[in-house]
Structures are given as C-alpha cells and as structure tokens.
Design an enzyme around this catalytic site. Structure first.
Site, PDB file in Angstrom:
ATOM      1  N   ARG A   1      48.888  41.352  86.708  1.00  0.00           N
ATOM      2  CA  ARG A   1      48.183  40.095  86.988  1.00  0.00           C
ATOM      3  C   ARG A   1      48.698  39.096  85.963  1.00  0.00           C
ATOM      4  O   ARG A   1      48.970  39.459  84.812  1.00  0.00           O
ATOM      5  CB  ARG A   1      46.682  40.257  86.782  1.00  0.00           C
ATOM      6  CG  ARG A   1      46.043  41.252  87.721  1.00  0.00           C
ATOM      7  CD  ARG A   1      45.222  40.519  88.761  1.00  0.00           C
ATOM      8  NE  ARG A   1      44.368  41.432  89.494  1.00  0.00           N
ATOM      9  CZ  ARG A   1      44.749  42.101  90.587  1.00  0.00           C
ATOM     10  NH1 ARG A   1      45.972  41.982  91.048  1.00  0.00           N
ATOM     11  NH2 ARG A   1      43.900  42.898  91.213  1.00  0.00           N
TER      12      ARG A   1
ATOM     13  N   LYS B   1      40.515  46.537  79.787  1.00  0.00           N
ATOM     14  CA  LYS B   1      39.295  45.739  79.644  1.00  0.00           C
ATOM     15  C   LYS B   1      39.186  44.709  80.769  1.00  0.00           C
ATOM     16  O   LYS B   1      38.146  44.550  81.398  1.00  0.00           O
ATOM     17  CB  LYS B   1      39.378  45.023  78.297  1.00  0.00           C
ATOM     18  CG  LYS B   1      38.111  44.512  77.734  1.00  0.00           C
ATOM     19  CD  LYS B   1      38.369  43.860  76.386  1.00  0.00           C
ATOM     20  CE  LYS B   1      38.893  44.826  75.340  1.00  0.00           C
ATOM     21  NZ  LYS B   1      39.037  44.205  74.028  1.00  0.00           N
TER      22      LYS B   1
ATOM     23  N   ASP C   1      36.792  42.923  85.997  1.00  0.00           N
ATOM     24  CA  ASP C   1      37.384  42.159  87.111  1.00  0.00           C
ATOM     25  C   ASP C   1      37.826  40.759  86.698  1.00  0.00           C
ATOM     26  O   ASP C   1      37.528  39.778  87.381  1.00  0.00           O
ATOM     27  CB  ASP C   1      36.396  42.084  88.289  1.00  0.00           C
ATOM     28  CG  ASP C   1      36.239  43.418  88.975  1.00  0.00           C
ATOM     29  OD1 ASP C   1      37.224  44.172  89.036  1.00  0.00           O
ATOM     30  OD2 ASP C   1      35.113  43.734  89.430  1.00  0.00           O
TER      31      ASP C   1
ATOM     32  N   LYS D   1      48.543  41.091  73.412  1.00  0.00           N
ATOM     33  CA  LYS D   1      47.948  40.937  72.081  1.00  0.00           C
ATOM     34  C   LYS D   1      49.016  40.433  71.133  1.00  0.00           C
ATOM     35  O   LYS D   1      50.205  40.702  71.341  1.00  0.00           O
ATOM     36  CB  LYS D   1      47.418  42.296  71.572  1.00  0.00           C
ATOM     37  CG  LYS D   1      46.347  42.154  70.526  1.00  0.00           C
ATOM     38  CD  LYS D   1      44.998  41.861  71.162  1.00  0.00           C
ATOM     39  CE  LYS D   1      43.898  41.723  70.150  1.00  0.00           C
ATOM     40  NZ  LYS D   1      42.583  41.729  70.801  1.00  0.00           N
TER      41      LYS D   1
ATOM     42  N   SER E   1      36.662  33.746  78.215  1.00  0.00           N
ATOM     43  CA  SER E   1      37.990  33.127  78.132  1.00  0.00           C
ATOM     44  C   SER E   1      38.499  32.808  79.540  1.00  0.00           C
ATOM     45  O   SER E   1      39.145  31.778  79.764  1.00  0.00           O
ATOM     46  CB  SER E   1      38.983  34.068  77.453  1.00  0.00           C
ATOM     47  OG  SER E   1      38.878  33.963  76.057  1.00  0.00           O
TER      48      SER E   1
HETATM   49  P1  NAD Z   1      36.473  38.234  62.138  1.00  0.00           P
HETATM   50  O1  NAD Z   1      37.738  38.046  61.393  1.00  0.00           O
HETATM   51  O2  NAD Z   1      35.691  37.047  62.544  1.00  0.00           O
HETATM   52  O3  NAD Z   1      35.483  39.201  61.302  1.00  0.00           O
HETATM   53  C1  NAD Z   1      35.887  40.453  60.842  1.00  0.00           C
HETATM   54  C2  NAD Z   1      34.793  41.068  59.973  1.00  0.00           C
HETATM   55  O4  NAD Z   1      35.186  42.398  59.622  1.00  0.00           O
HETATM   56  C3  NAD Z   1      34.546  40.328  58.662  1.00  0.00           C
HETATM   57  O5  NAD Z   1      33.169  40.335  58.370  1.00  0.00           O
HETATM   58  C4  NAD Z   1      35.313  41.167  57.649  1.00  0.00           C
HETATM   59  O6  NAD Z   1      34.784  41.063  56.326  1.00  0.00           O
HETATM   60  C5  NAD Z   1      35.094  42.550  58.207  1.00  0.00           C
HETATM   61  N1  NAD Z   1      36.139  43.484  57.752  1.00  0.00           N
HETATM   62  C6  NAD Z   1      37.476  43.282  57.710  1.00  0.00           C
HETATM   63  N2  NAD Z   1      38.080  44.357  57.180  1.00  0.00           N
HETATM   64  C7  NAD Z   1      37.109  45.260  56.904  1.00  0.00           C
HETATM   65  C8  NAD Z   1      37.094  46.553  56.344  1.00  0.00           C
HETATM   66  N3  NAD Z   1      38.223  47.150  55.947  1.00  0.00           N
HETATM   67  N4  NAD Z   1      35.904  47.189  56.227  1.00  0.00           N
HETATM   68  C9  NAD Z   1      34.754  46.604  56.600  1.00  0.00           C
HETATM   69  N5  NAD Z   1      34.707  45.362  57.138  1.00  0.00           N
HETATM   70  C10 NAD Z   1      35.867  44.703  57.276  1.00  0.00           C
HETATM   71  O7  NAD Z   1      36.888  39.126  63.419  1.00  0.00           O
HETATM   72  P2  NAD Z   1      36.119  39.229  64.808  1.00  0.00           P
HETATM   73  O8  NAD Z   1      36.688  38.210  65.725  1.00  0.00           O
HETATM   74  O9  NAD Z   1      34.652  39.300  64.578  1.00  0.00           O
HETATM   75  O10 NAD Z   1      36.650  40.641  65.336  1.00  0.00           O
HETATM   76  C11 NAD Z   1      36.054  41.878  64.935  1.00  0.00           C
HETATM   77  C12 NAD Z   1      36.463  42.982  65.880  1.00  0.00           C
HETATM   78  O11 NAD Z   1      36.091  42.631  67.220  1.00  0.00           O
HETATM   79  C13 NAD Z   1      37.965  43.279  65.939  1.00  0.00           C
HETATM   80  O12 NAD Z   1      38.141  44.656  66.170  1.00  0.00           O
HETATM   81  C14 NAD Z   1      38.428  42.516  67.161  1.00  0.00           C
HETATM   82  O13 NAD Z   1      39.610  43.050  67.728  1.00  0.00           O
HETATM   83  C15 NAD Z   1      37.220  42.713  68.071  1.00  0.00           C
HETATM   84  N6  NAD Z   1      37.096  41.716  69.144  1.00  0.00           N
HETATM   85  C16 NAD Z   1      36.994  40.391  68.858  1.00  0.00           C
HETATM   86  C17 NAD Z   1      36.859  39.478  69.902  1.00  0.00           C
HETATM   87  C18 NAD Z   1      36.654  38.000  69.651  1.00  0.00           C
HETATM   88  O14 NAD Z   1      36.367  37.274  70.611  1.00  0.00           O
HETATM   89  N7  NAD Z   1      36.762  37.509  68.437  1.00  0.00           N
HETATM   90  C19 NAD Z   1      36.870  39.921  71.230  1.00  0.00           C
HETATM   91  C20 NAD Z   1      36.962  41.292  71.486  1.00  0.00           C
HETATM   92  C21 NAD Z   1      37.072  42.185  70.428  1.00  0.00           C
END
Ligand code: NAD
Length: 480
Positions: free
Chosen positions: A74, A102, A107, A114, A371
C-alpha cells in the site's frame, strides 16, 4: 552499515529485526499461506543508509541516518523517525516491519516504514536539531524516500511536532509548486497543517485498547483482574509523548492509580497515586521527575517494570522486559505502548504465568491511525468538521425545539449546550480512533478464539495482519 547483534541474559537475541521475524514465523506457522508469499511479506524491501555532515558550533559532525521501507503493498509507506544514539539498521528495519503489520491491523492503507538518526537530541541546541533535521530531510528527498504518495514520516522516540514542522517546510522548499506537500509528514503542529488530537493519539489509542480488553472479563480471567479500570494500579515506563498521555488519560478519565513512573533518569513511586498534572508542573520547574513531593525514588530506569501493580505500561523503548528481569515483573496485564518492549522469550514466560499482554502492533496503532486522518486532511485541504458543523448544530437545535414542544417542558441549559454542540475536529478524530481500536481488538480476539494454536493476542494479531497483507500481495501479483 553492519548491523549490531545484541545479546541479553543467557544469550537471548535482542536484535529487533530477528525478534519480529521470529514472531512472524511463529504466527504464520498456523496459516495456510504459500511459503514464497510469506518470504515476500517478511522481507524488508528497501533500506536507505546515509551519512551526512552538519555544522555544530565551529566544526562539522557526521551523522548516520536510515529510512527503511518494509512493504509497499500500500502506498505511501508510513512510520516514525527516531532520534537516538542507539539506532541501528536492524532496529529501523524491525520497526518498519511492525508498521506494516500495525497498519494492516487497524485497516490503515499504508505500507510500513521507519527512520532513524544516530544522535542524542538532548546534546544539541534547537538550532542544531533544526539543521540536522533539515539536512536529513534533504537526503530523503534526494533519494525519493519521502513524499505524500511515497513515504510519510511521523514522530517517534526523540522527535515531535517541531521536527515534523521542519520536515514539512524543507520538503515544501525542495519541491516547489507541489500543492500536496504538507501531506509529506504527519504529527505536525495543528497550526502547520497538523490535526487536532494527533499529539495525544498514541496515548489515546492505548487507553481505548486497554478499555476494550476490560470489556471482555473472559479475556482477563487468567490474569485474575476483575471489574473495571477504576482503582487499578498502573506503572508506566516512559514519560514522553506516549507515556505522559497514557498516565494522564488513565488517571484522570478512568480512575486508575498511577503508582510509578520511570524515565531515562530513573523513576518515582507512590502507593497513594501520582497526580500527573502536578508531576508535569514539577518537571517543567525542575527539569525532571525526581524529587516529586510525596513520591519515593526508584533506583534506575528499569525498576518501574518490577513494581507491584495491576497494569504495566512500557512506553519507552524496545527490549525492556527480557529473560533477565521477567521473573521479577509483578504486573498482571502488560499494555505495550512502546514498540517491541517484551522479548519473545519473556513474553512466553509471562503467558505461562497467566499474564496478559496487549501487543504493540495493536495497542500503539492510535498514532498511525490519526496520522492517516491528518494525511487525508492535508490532501483534501480542509479541516474536518468545517463544512458540516453549523448544519449539524442547526439540526440539533430543531430536534431540541421539537422535543420541548412535544413534551411541553424545557431542556435544562447544560444539557441543551451539550446537545447543541456539533462535532469539532478533535471529536471526529477521537471517535474515528475509538472505532478503529474497538474493531481491531474484536478482530484479533475473534482470530484467537477461532484458532487456539495462535495461543495469545500477539500471535493472533500477527496472523490477522499477515493475512491482510497476503491478500493484498496476491491480488496485486508482481510487476515488473
Ligand atoms: P519520547 O521521546 O517522547 O519519550 C520517551 C520516554 O522514554 C522519555 O520519558 C524518556 O526519558 C524515556 N526513556 C528513554 N530511554 C529510556 C530508558 N533507557 N529507560 C527508561 N526510560 C527511557 O518518545 P515517545 O514518542 O513517547 O515514544 C515512546 C515509545 O512509543 C517508543 O517505543 C515509540 O516507538 C513508541 N511509539 C510512539 C508513537 C508516537 O506517536 N510518538 C507511536 C507509536 C509508538
């Protein structure tokens, strides 16, 4: 660039690409899909690796960047951009594969992608981050790895609305005259073509997904959890975009008690429950969560995973619950807000202990779902609700007047205001998101019920996703 091989306790393989691939193999063993087609789906189709210089202070620094496209069945392909010193090619490829599955689960008609740049954003000024982001975007433009119909990035670990605004502006400057250029990236500020509700969408989706699980007491039975979310004790690792919103929504709207929060600097706990609004103020004042009044400190960033709680929400990084610490994890339900927080081996041990895992490829799909709404908004060049809100309110007004006439009574003012309120963009976004999360959960649990060999929700979720992608590949055939 050579991939790093991570090894954990007892030689556990912590390479995210290998973990996702092994999960894929486990789930597809129960499906009747030809082997050749499975190989096609499993592979990561393309990876762009680039090194580029950016002037930092009075010297040049070299940065490494990646953009992986796992599947283009897609288009466009879709997935976040991560800024982290630990990014590797295999991690980006694994995360791109998770995006493919995902999107299929909720859907959303995108392939999986990435990106990542090898840097610690805390070490750079705002101006330096702007230069790095714009240069990385220019590299993606140069190789056709970004564009509204090609590949559309979004925020991830270490990036947010600001970086997305720079990406959109750089793309626009390099593709003059392209009327759809705002749709080249999502997660932008609302004032720069973003959509209301996107910033909190991943956390919102996590909340909706957990609520959905609690609607089916039979799903929770092995965990021993009963009743609703009210009063449930929650521990959260990560207090960034995703972790903060999950903490806020679960505590302020569902009555959960947040008993611990961890981040990269350590963590805090409070059996009485942490006020997320007060903690946010404290962080704004002091620069961190440590020392929050009424809380006690946790030893390190991983300690929050071992707190006594009902629901554990890993919302930081991959490979947090592994064979090294799984025996100390005390939660009964693990809600995977982060990507890949639980290794395969740890997941199997938890399952044997009756711990339920709501898997990442379903639970954090709220971000990509909204998104998708942002992308369609950018392509249609109009804010959701703008055309119909007034008309909707007029119909509502007529309805309330008719009710008053027929019943010969007056609708009380507060109720009247609620009834007359037509949907704003954020209402439409949240209702679309809630519907998507509900449908997806029901589809996954139905798959699990109809095929017991799937064993758990993660395997069932992979099976649902791969079947949809397989159908698409089969219908398309291969060309050229
Ligand atoms: P972010 O950068 O806003 O926040 C990350 C948080 O994780 C911070 O509080 C940081 O201090 C903490 N952190 C980083 N390293 C760490 C460690 N070693 N141990 C403990 N805490 C730690 O990131 P986010 O956007 O909130 O993303 C967090 C997770 O969610 C990631 O796995 C990301 O892939 C996933 N995710 C994010 C989105 C999105 O829309 N932002 C969507 C889907 C999935």
């Amino acid at each position: 660039m050579a991939s790093l091989t991570h090894q954990g306790a007892g030689g556990e393989d912590l390479n995210l690409w290998n973990i996702v691939a092994r999960m894929f193999d486990k789930a597809t063993a129960n499906l009747s899909i030809p082997e050749g087609l499975l190989k096609q789906i499993r592979a990561c189709n393309a990876v762009y690796y680039v090194q580029f210089p950016v002037k930092i202070g009075d010297r040049y620094e070299m940065f490494q960047g990646w953009r992986a496209e796992h599947s283009q069945h897609r288009k466009p392909t879709k997935g976040g951009i991560r800024y982290s010193p630990h990014v590797t090619q295999d991690e980006v490829m694994g995360l791109a594969a998770l995006m493919t599955y995902k999107c299929a689960i909720v859907d959303v008609p995108f392939g999986g992608s990435k990106g990542g740049v090898n840097l610690d954003p805390r070490q750079y000024t705002r101006e330096e981050l702007e230069r790095i982001t714009r240069r990385y975007t220019a590299e993606l433009v140069r190789k056709n790895f970004i564009g509204p119909g090609i590949n559309v990035p979004a925020p991830d670990l270490g990036t947010g609305e600001q970086e997305m605004a720079w990406i959109a502006d750089t793309y626009d400057a390099l593709t003059p005259g392209s009327i759809d250029s705002l749709a080249c990236v999502t997660g932008k500020p609302v004032t720069q073509g973003g959509i209301a509700g996107r910033k909190e969408a991943t956390g919102r989706g996590v909340q909706y997904g957990i609520r959905e699980a609690f609607k089916f007491p039979e799903d929770l039975k092995p965990t021993g959890l009963t009743g609703g979310l009210e009063g449930k004790r929650v521990a959260i690792q990560g207090f960034g975009n995703v972790g903060y919103h999950v903490a806020k929504f679960l505590s302020e709207e569902d009555g959960c008690r947040v008993v611990g929060i961890g981040d990269i600097s350590g963590g805090i706990r409070s059996e009485a429950g942490l006020s997320i609004a007060d903690l946010t103020d404290h962080r704004a004042r002091t620069g961190g969560i440590a020392g929050f009044p009424g809380s006690s400190p946790l030893g390190g960033p991983g300690d929050v995973l071992e707190l006594d709680c009902d629901i554990l929400v890993p919302a930081a990084l991959e490979n947090q619950i592994t064979l090294a610490n799984v025996d100390r994890v005390r939660a009964r339900l693990i809600a995977e807000a982060a990507n890949g927080p639980t290794t395969l081996g740890a997941g199997e041990k938890l399952h044997q202990r009756g711990v339920m895992i709501i898997p990442d490829i379903y639970l954090n799909a709220g971000g990509v779902t909204v998104s998708y709404f942002e992308w369609t908004k950018n392509l249609s060049h109009i804010r959701y609700g703008r055309m119909e809100k007034r008309l909707d309110e007029m119909y509502r007004q007529k309805l309330v007047s008719t009710i008053e006439q027929v019943t010969k009574s007056h609708v009380e003012d507060r109720l009247r205001r609620d009834l007359l309120h037509g949907a704003d963009e954020v209402d439409l976004v949240n209702s679309g998101l809630e519907g998507s999360m509900q449908n997806a959960y029901r589809e996954i649990r139905a798959a699990l019920q109809s095929e017991p060999r799937h064993v758990d929700l993660r395997t069932a979720a992979y099976a649902v996703a791969v079947q949809k992608v397989a159908r698409s590949y089969t219908e398309l055939g291969d060309f050229p």
